[in-house]
Design an enzyme around this catalytic site. Structure first.
Site, PDB file in Angstrom:
ATOM      1  N   HIS A 163       0.837  -1.205   0.000  1.00  0.00           N
ATOM      2  CA  HIS A 163       0.000   0.000   0.000  1.00  0.00           C
ATOM      3  C   HIS A 163       0.874   1.257   0.000  1.00  0.00           C
ATOM      4  CE1 HIS A 163      -4.042  -1.509   0.231  1.00  0.00           C
ATOM      5  NE2 HIS A 163      -3.782  -2.272   1.290  1.00  0.00           N
ATOM      6  N   CYS A 219       0.104   2.664  -4.662  1.00  0.00           N
ATOM      7  CA  CYS A 219      -0.661   3.875  -4.958  1.00  0.00           C
ATOM      8  C   CYS A 219       0.184   5.121  -4.658  1.00  0.00           C
ATOM      9  CB  CYS A 219      -1.930   3.914  -4.113  1.00  0.00           C
ATOM     10  SG  CYS A 219      -3.054   2.529  -4.385  1.00  0.00           S
TER      11      CYS A 219
END
Length: 338
Positions: A163, A219
């Site tokens: 992440h 991301c």
């Protein structure tokens, strides 16, 4: 994800107790794989050059600055740090990140002369080995280990799959007002790792002619290392100016206005005006304070305002979309143009 950010000073990081591998004798480069290392329009035998840096309205001073780096011939010592986090048994579950690590390990071993004995692999399926879990502490220590005692023509490889996030910048040095982060397996309790610190730990300490290749499959990752220069998908040097960020900000503010979000539109307009007033100074300061004498190349899974995703390969195994695309393209066409 609104989670804490913990800052670090490189000089305070001590990885001595983590049993990371020391330096080993440099292996012979792999042969017959279709990949070439250390070849280019050179500054001497064995020293690669930049070739012809594409131009399109790039100020000469920026081109000269971008060309001043001494490229590594990548024939020195090698180290790799591979991090994959699936966040098992949490609401943040991902499915392909550990597979990314296995695929990337195979790729750099077969084609670029890296050896497992010169790697640190942090994945959250190693619960029986706490020092190899991708915790905040272990990641920070492994980052410092990766580039420690770096020398000219050494080659370092960093891969992160997990992440990524953005948080409001506390230092005011980001043109968009945000810092980019990565999220260790324990980020909810121990905090995220910020782009400023990753730059300070892995980028700025590099000596002239040492290579760091970094891949962030997460991301909000375009500026995860806060590198001073950016190239587009065609390999052309981008002339980053505040006005380009202002234009994007005004478009976003207009979209919010059309959707009836007047507060969001006003906030976006205010932010865009601030970018216009101070953005170019922030970009110039970043080039001065976050550059390195080393040879650093980073590939990101998306832009800072975008997200990355898991995908499935032909054999239905989960993997990160960017990691899979990169390895697949390099395998199908080893002789890339840049």
């Amino acid at each position: 994800m609104n989670m804490p950010v913990v800052r670090h000073r490189p000089e305070d990081i001590d990885f001595a107790g983590n049993n990371f591998p020391g330096w080993h004798q440099t292996p012979a480069p792999p042969s017959g794989q279709g990949y070439s290392q250390g070849q280019g329009q050179g500054q001497g035998q064995g020293q690669p050059g930049h070739g012809q840096i594409p131009t399109y309205n790039i100020p000469q001073e920026i081109q000269q600055e971008a060309s001043a780096v001494q490229l590594s011939n990548c024939r020195g010592r090698k180290r790799a740090l591979l991090i994959g986090i699936n966040y098992f048994n949490t609401k943040h579950l991902l499915k392909g990140c550990i597979n990314d690590v296995h695929n990337m390990k195979k790729f750099i071993t077969q084609h670029f002369g890296f050896r497992e004995q010169d790697m640190v692999i942090l994945t959250d399926d190693q619960r029986d080995n706490p020092r190899r879990m991708p915790t905040h502490e272990n990641i920070i220590k492994a980052m410092k280990w990766l580039v420690s005692d770096a020398r000219m023509n050494d080659s370092f490889f960093f891969h992160y799959s997990g992440h990524g996030n953005v948080v409001a910048s506390r230092t005011g040095d980001e043109i968009d007002g945000n810092d980019e982060t990565i999220c260790p397996v324990d980020f909810e309790s121990r905090g995220q790792i910020i782009d400023d610190d990753m730059n300070a730990i892995m980028v700025r300490p590099l000596p002239r002619g040492a290579r760091l290749t970094a891949i962030f499959d997460c991301c909000h990752s375009a500026t995860a290392l806060d590198l001073p220069f950016m190239y587009n998908h065609m390999g052309k040097l981008k002339n980053e100016k505040a006005i380009s960020f202002v234009g994007k900000g005004l478009m976003a503010a207009g979209n919010k206005y059309l959707k009836g979000d007047l507060g969001g539109a006003l906030q976006g307009l205010t932010k865009s005006l601030e970018m216009f007033a101070t953005g170019d100074q922030k970009l110039e300061k970043s080039r001065r304070t976050k550059s390195t004498m080393g040879d650093v190349i980073m590939f990101s899974g998306c832009k800072d305002d975008q997200t990355s995703a898991d995908t499935k390969t032909e054999d239905l195994a989960f993997t990160g979309a960017m990691s899979h695309a990169l390895v697949s393209s390099m395998n199908s066409n080893p002789h890339q143009t840049y």
